[in-house]
Design a protein around this motif. Structure first.
Motif, PDB file in Angstrom:
ATOM      1  N   ALA A  23       0.834  -1.205   0.000  1.00  0.00           N
ATOM      2  CA  ALA A  23       0.000   0.000   0.000  1.00  0.00           C
ATOM      3  C   ALA A  23       0.869   1.255   0.000  1.00  0.00           C
ATOM      4  CB  ALA A  23      -0.931  -0.008   1.213  1.00  0.00           C
ATOM      5  N   LEU A  24       1.911   1.267   0.832  1.00  0.00           N
ATOM      6  CA  LEU A  24       2.799   2.422   0.896  1.00  0.00           C
ATOM      7  C   LEU A  24       3.507   2.632  -0.438  1.00  0.00           C
ATOM      8  CD1 LEU A  24       4.288   1.878   4.469  1.00  0.00           C
ATOM      9  CD2 LEU A  24       2.449   3.454   3.796  1.00  0.00           C
ATOM     10  N   ALA A  25       3.935   1.550  -1.075  1.00  0.00           N
ATOM     11  CA  ALA A  25       4.608   1.650  -2.376  1.00  0.00           C
ATOM     12  C   ALA A  25       3.656   2.153  -3.458  1.00  0.00           C
ATOM     13  CB  ALA A  25       5.191   0.290  -2.767  1.00  0.00           C
ATOM     14  N   ALA A  26       2.356   1.900  -3.283  1.00  0.00           N
ATOM     15  CA  ALA A  26       1.355   2.315  -4.269  1.00  0.00           C
ATOM     16  C   ALA A  26       0.833   3.729  -4.012  1.00  0.00           C
ATOM     17  CB  ALA A  26       0.191   1.314  -4.275  1.00  0.00           C
ATOM     18  N   GLY A  27       1.348   4.392  -2.980  1.00  0.00           N
ATOM     19  CA  GLY A  27       0.962   5.780  -2.754  1.00  0.00           C
ATOM     20  C   GLY A  27       0.212   6.060  -1.471  1.00  0.00           C
TER      21      GLY A  27
END
Length: 135
Positions: free
Chosen positions: A93-97
């Motif tokens: 989730a963090l990598a996706a924004g």
């Protein structure tokens, strides 16, 4: 036996960006219930998130639509099968924004982390030791 389902309806600013975000987390979009102003995200056989553009969301309520980046409207919590799966989903989730939300919770038999999606909705991901749950 009847499997009761939950359909979580959330207002979003950009349906296409939200579809991309949730598919990057590994979820699928059900095209049968997806339009230009609504995305049907299949989280599991019994959990579906309906991501509605704000104008479409307004068709279902007479209340003001909360700005989840400024106010808390709902806390969503998903179970995970292990501590590693908690980290895996939140890291994706963090990598996706997404933005991290609060500190990790680690009580030994319970572990969780949380993120705020693109529109500020808070998603918690929790693992509980099955032995502790059974008492």
């Amino acid at each position: 036996m009847y499997q009761q389902m939950i359909f979580v309806n959330l207002p979003v600013s950009d349906v296409d960006a939200s579809k991309k975000f949730f598919t990057e987390l590994g979820y699928t979009i059900n095209p049968q219930f997806t339009t230009d102003d609504c995305a049907c995200v299949v989280i599991s056989d019994t959990i579906v998130a309906m991501l509605l553009g704000k104008r479409r969301y307004a068709d279902f309520t007479t209340k003001e639509i909360a700005d989840a980046t400024r106010t808390s409207e709902v806390l969503l919590c998903l179970s995970a099968e292990s501590r590693e799966k908690v980290d895996e989903l939140v890291d994706r989730a963090l990598a996706a924004g997404a933005r991290g939300s609060g500190e990790a919770v680690d009580h030994g038999s319970m572990y969780g982390r949380a993120f705020d999606d693109l529109d500020g909705h808070t998603w918690e991901v929790m693992w509980m030791d099955p032995a502790a749950v059974q008492g």
